[in-house]
Scaffold this active site. Structure first.
Site, PDB file in Angstrom:
ATOM      1  N   ARG A 180      -7.042  -3.038 -11.279  1.00 45.59           N
ATOM      2  CA  ARG A 180      -7.958  -2.100 -11.951  1.00 45.59           C
ATOM      3  C   ARG A 180      -8.479  -2.644 -13.265  1.00 45.59           C
ATOM      4  O   ARG A 180      -9.596  -2.313 -13.686  1.00 45.59           O
ATOM      5  CB  ARG A 180      -7.229  -0.761 -12.178  1.00 45.59           C
ATOM      6  CG  ARG A 180      -6.905  -0.031 -10.876  1.00 45.59           C
ATOM      7  CD  ARG A 180      -5.870   1.027 -11.078  1.00 45.59           C
ATOM      8  NE  ARG A 180      -4.621   0.446 -11.582  1.00 45.59           N
ATOM      9  CZ  ARG A 180      -3.631   1.140 -12.109  1.00 45.59           C
ATOM     10  NH1 ARG A 180      -3.733   2.447 -12.193  1.00 45.59           N
ATOM     11  NH2 ARG A 180      -2.540   0.539 -12.532  1.00 45.59           N
ATOM     12  N   LYS A 199       2.021  -9.815  -0.443  1.00 43.69           N
ATOM     13  CA  LYS A 199       1.995  -8.980  -1.637  1.00 43.69           C
ATOM     14  C   LYS A 199       2.966  -7.838  -1.416  1.00 43.69           C
ATOM     15  O   LYS A 199       2.890  -7.142  -0.405  1.00 43.69           O
ATOM     16  CB  LYS A 199       0.575  -8.442  -1.835  1.00 43.69           C
ATOM     17  CG  LYS A 199       0.441  -7.399  -2.916  1.00 43.69           C
ATOM     18  CD  LYS A 199      -0.772  -7.701  -3.766  1.00 43.69           C
ATOM     19  CE  LYS A 199      -0.971  -6.682  -4.855  1.00 43.69           C
ATOM     20  NZ  LYS A 199      -1.575  -5.444  -4.340  1.00 43.69           N
ATOM     21  N   CYS A 223       0.845  -1.209   0.000  1.00 46.49           N
ATOM     22  CA  CYS A 223       0.000   0.000   0.000  1.00 46.49           C
ATOM     23  C   CYS A 223       0.879   1.257   0.000  1.00 46.49           C
ATOM     24  O   CYS A 223       1.737   1.425   0.868  1.00 46.49           O
ATOM     25  CB  CYS A 223      -0.926  -0.010   1.212  1.00 46.49           C
ATOM     26  SG  CYS A 223      -2.007   1.419   1.221  1.00 46.49           S
TER      27      CYS A 223
HETATM   28  C1  LIG Z   1      -8.057   2.213  -5.138  1.00 47.19           C
HETATM   29  C2  LIG Z   1      -7.080   1.096  -4.940  1.00 47.19           C
HETATM   30  C3  LIG Z   1      -7.148   0.350  -3.781  1.00 47.19           C
HETATM   31  C4  LIG Z   1      -6.246  -0.711  -3.573  1.00 47.19           C
HETATM   32  N1  LIG Z   1      -6.335  -1.446  -2.440  1.00 47.19           N
HETATM   33  C5  LIG Z   1      -5.514  -2.519  -2.260  1.00 47.19           C
HETATM   34  C6  LIG Z   1      -5.635  -3.357  -1.115  1.00 47.19           C
HETATM   35  O1  LIG Z   1      -6.479  -3.149  -0.227  1.00 47.19           O
HETATM   36  N2  LIG Z   1      -4.792  -4.411  -1.024  1.00 47.19           N
HETATM   37  C7  LIG Z   1      -3.852  -4.689  -1.989  1.00 47.19           C
HETATM   38  O2  LIG Z   1      -3.126  -5.671  -1.875  1.00 47.19           O
HETATM   39  N3  LIG Z   1      -3.709  -3.900  -3.060  1.00 47.19           N
HETATM   40  C8  LIG Z   1      -4.521  -2.831  -3.213  1.00 47.19           C
HETATM   41  N4  LIG Z   1      -4.380  -2.045  -4.329  1.00 47.19           N
HETATM   42  C9  LIG Z   1      -3.326  -2.364  -5.317  1.00 47.19           C
HETATM   43  C10 LIG Z   1      -3.838  -3.330  -6.374  1.00 47.19           C
HETATM   44  O3  LIG Z   1      -4.166  -4.577  -5.787  1.00 47.19           O
HETATM   45  C11 LIG Z   1      -2.782  -3.580  -7.455  1.00 47.19           C
HETATM   46  O4  LIG Z   1      -1.641  -4.114  -6.850  1.00 47.19           O
HETATM   47  C12 LIG Z   1      -2.395  -2.306  -8.180  1.00 47.19           C
HETATM   48  O5  LIG Z   1      -3.523  -1.519  -8.489  1.00 47.19           O
HETATM   49  C13 LIG Z   1      -1.647  -2.641  -9.483  1.00 47.19           C
HETATM   50  O6  LIG Z   1      -2.396  -3.522 -10.272  1.00 47.19           O
HETATM   51  P1  LIG Z   1      -3.333  -2.986 -11.470  1.00 47.19           P
HETATM   52  O7  LIG Z   1      -2.467  -2.118 -12.351  1.00 47.19           O
HETATM   53  O8  LIG Z   1      -3.820  -4.257 -12.112  1.00 47.19           O
HETATM   54  O9  LIG Z   1      -4.428  -2.181 -10.825  1.00 47.19           O
HETATM   55  C14 LIG Z   1      -5.257  -0.998  -4.551  1.00 47.19           C
HETATM   56  C15 LIG Z   1      -5.200  -0.223  -5.723  1.00 47.19           C
HETATM   57  C16 LIG Z   1      -6.088   0.801  -5.935  1.00 47.19           C
HETATM   58  C17 LIG Z   1      -5.991   1.600  -7.204  1.00 47.19           C
END
Ligand SMILES: Cc1cc2nc3c(=O)[nH]c(=O)nc-3n(C[C@H](O)[C@H](O)[C@H](O)COP(=O)(O)O)c2cc1C
Length: 328
Positions: A218, A133, A92
Site C-alpha cells: 500500500r 509469499k 491472502c
Molecule cells: C487490496 C489488497 C489486495 C492485495 N492483493 C494481494 C495479492 O493479490 N497478492 C499478494 O501477494 N498480496 C496481496 N496483498 C497483500 C500485500 O501484497 C501486502 O502483503 C500487504 O498489504 C502488506 O504490505 P503493505 O503494508 O506494504 O501494504 C493485498 C493487499 C491489499 C490491501
C-alpha cells in the site's frame, strides 16, 4: 495486489526507477487448468518480450491455490505462455479465499505449503524461479518458521514475509523482528513486507528484520515515488523532497487516460477514487481533494477536481536512472 495493482498501475509505478520486480494480482487456481486468456488478463505483460513492464521491470505471475496438482498444471501452462517467474500466494486473508482453502489458510499446516511449492517447482524444473509469499501464520505465529522452512525445502528461490498473521489482517504493527527470525534461519533471500510507508519505515524494517530487500504494498500507492525515494537514499544518502500534489495528480491523470481506453468510465472513476483513497492516508492535499471529489460520479468532473496536474512530462524528482540495488 488484487483489485488494485493491475498492468496499468504496474506500468505507471515502474516508470520511475526503483522497483527490481513487480508481481501480478493472484490467479486463483481451483482444480482445473485455466485457459490462456485468464493468464493474459492477469498478466498482459506476457505479450512483451521478457515479461516486463514497458519500462523493463520484470513481472512475476502469482498463483493462489491449495491443490498441488492443479497448481502444477497451471504452472506448466504459465511456463508455456512465457512466464519468467512464478510466485505462490500463502498470505491472502480474504474469508472467501480462506473458506475455499486458499491463501493464508495453508499456513495452518506447513506440509501443505511444502506440497504446493514442491509441486510447482517440479512442474517448472529449472526453467523459471518459483518464489513464495507468506504471513507469520493463520491465528498465531507458532508455525511461522516451519512454513518458511517448508517453502525453502520445497524449492522456493526467494520468500517474501508479510509480518502479520492472517487474523491480524492489516492492523499495525507489522512484526518486522519476526521476519528477522525467519531471515536468520533461511539460506534463500527473505524479503520484508508490511507497513513500509516512508523512508523511516524502510530503515526500521531493514534494521529489525535484517533483510536487505523489502516489498512495498500500500505504501507504493500512497506514495508512488516511495521506491525511488528508497533507491535515491541508498545511492546518495540523501532524501528526496516529499512528493508534490502536482506529481500525484499527474499520475492519476495518466492512469485515467490509460484505463479509459479499455474500461467503462464509471469503473475508471471508482479506480481513481480507490487510488486517491490510498494517497490520502499519507498526504494532506490528497486528503483534501478526496473529500472534495468523493461523491462525484463523472470521470471528467473528478479529474477536474484533481487539477492542476503538472504539464511537464518528466519525473517529479531528479531521480537518477542508474540506481541499482546495493551489492549483496
Ligand atoms: C487490496 C489488497 C489486495 C492485495 N492483493 C494481494 C495479492 O493479490 N497478492 C499478494 O501477494 N498480496 C496481496 N496483498 C497483500 C500485500 O501484497 C501486502 O502483503 C500487504 O498489504 C502488506 O504490505 P503493505 O503494508 O506494504 O501494504 C493485498 C493487499 C491489499 C490491501
Amino acid at each position: 495486489m488484487e483489485g488494485v495493482i493491475d498492468a496499468v498501475t504496474r506500468d505507471l509505478l515502474t516508470r520511475t526507477p526503483g522497483f527490481d520486480w513487480v508481481v501480478t494480482e493472484f490467479v486463483r487456481v481451483v482444480d482445473a487448468r485455466l485457459p490462456p486468456r485468464v493468464f493474459h488478463r492477469h498478466c498482459p505483460e506476457l505479450a512483451h518480450p521478457g515479461v516486463t513492464t514497458p519500462s523493463g521491470v520484470p513481472v512475476q505471475l502469482q498463483l493462489l491455490g491449495s491443490d498441488p496438482e492443479a497448481l502444477a498444471a497451471n504452472a506448466r501452462q504459465a511456463l508455456r505462455l512465457g512466464a519468467t517467474g512464478l510466485d505462490l500466494n500463502f498470505g491472502c486473508p480474504a474469508k472467501l479465499v480462506n473458506r475455499h482453502d486458499g491463501g493464508a489458510s495453508l499456513l495452518r499446516d506447513p506440509r501443505r505449503v511444502h506440497a504446493a511449492v514442491s509441486a510447482v517447482s517440479r512442474a517448472v524444473g529449472d526453467e523459471i524461479p518459483v518464489t513464495a509469499k507468506i504471513r507469520l501464520g493463520f491465528s498465531d505465529r507458532r508455525l511461522a518458521l516451519a512454513c518458511a522452512l517448508a517453502t525453502q525445502e520445497a524449492g522456493a528461490r526467494r520468500l517474501v514475509v508479510h509480518g502479520r498473521t492472517r487474523d491480524e489482517g492489516y492492523r499495525p504493527p507489522a512484526h518486522w523482528e519476526w521476519i528477522g527470525r525467519i531471515h536468520q534461519r533461511l539460506s534463500i533471500p527473505v524479503v520484508a513486507n508490511g507497513d513500509i510507508w516512508t523512508l523511516e519505515d524502510y530503515w526500521k524494517a531493514r534494521t529489525l528484520s535484517g533483510c536487505r530487500d523489502v516489498m512495498l504494498g500500500r505504501g507504493a500507492l500512497a506514495d508512488p515515488w516511495l521506491a525511488a525515494r528508497i533507491r535515491h537514499w541508498q545511492a546518495t544518502g540523501e532524501r528526496l523532497p516529499d512528493t508534490p500534489w502536482e506529481a500525484r495528480a499527474r499520475i492519476l491523470a495518466d492512469f485515467a487516460a490509460l484505463q479509459r481506453s479499455t474500461l467503462p468510465t464509471r469503473v475508471v472513476t471508482a479506480l481513481i477514487k480507490q487510488w486517491l483513497n490510498h494517497m490520502r492516508q499519507r498526504d494532506h492535499e490528497a486528503a483534501r481533494r478526496f473529500q472534495a471529489v468523493k461523491r462525484l460520479r463523472e470521470l471528467d468532473a473528478l479529474l477536474a477536481g484533481l487539477e492542476p496536474p503538472a504539464t511537464a512530462n518528466r519525473p517529479p524528482f531528479p531521480v537518477r536512472a542508474d540506481h541499482r540495488a546495493e551489492p549483496a
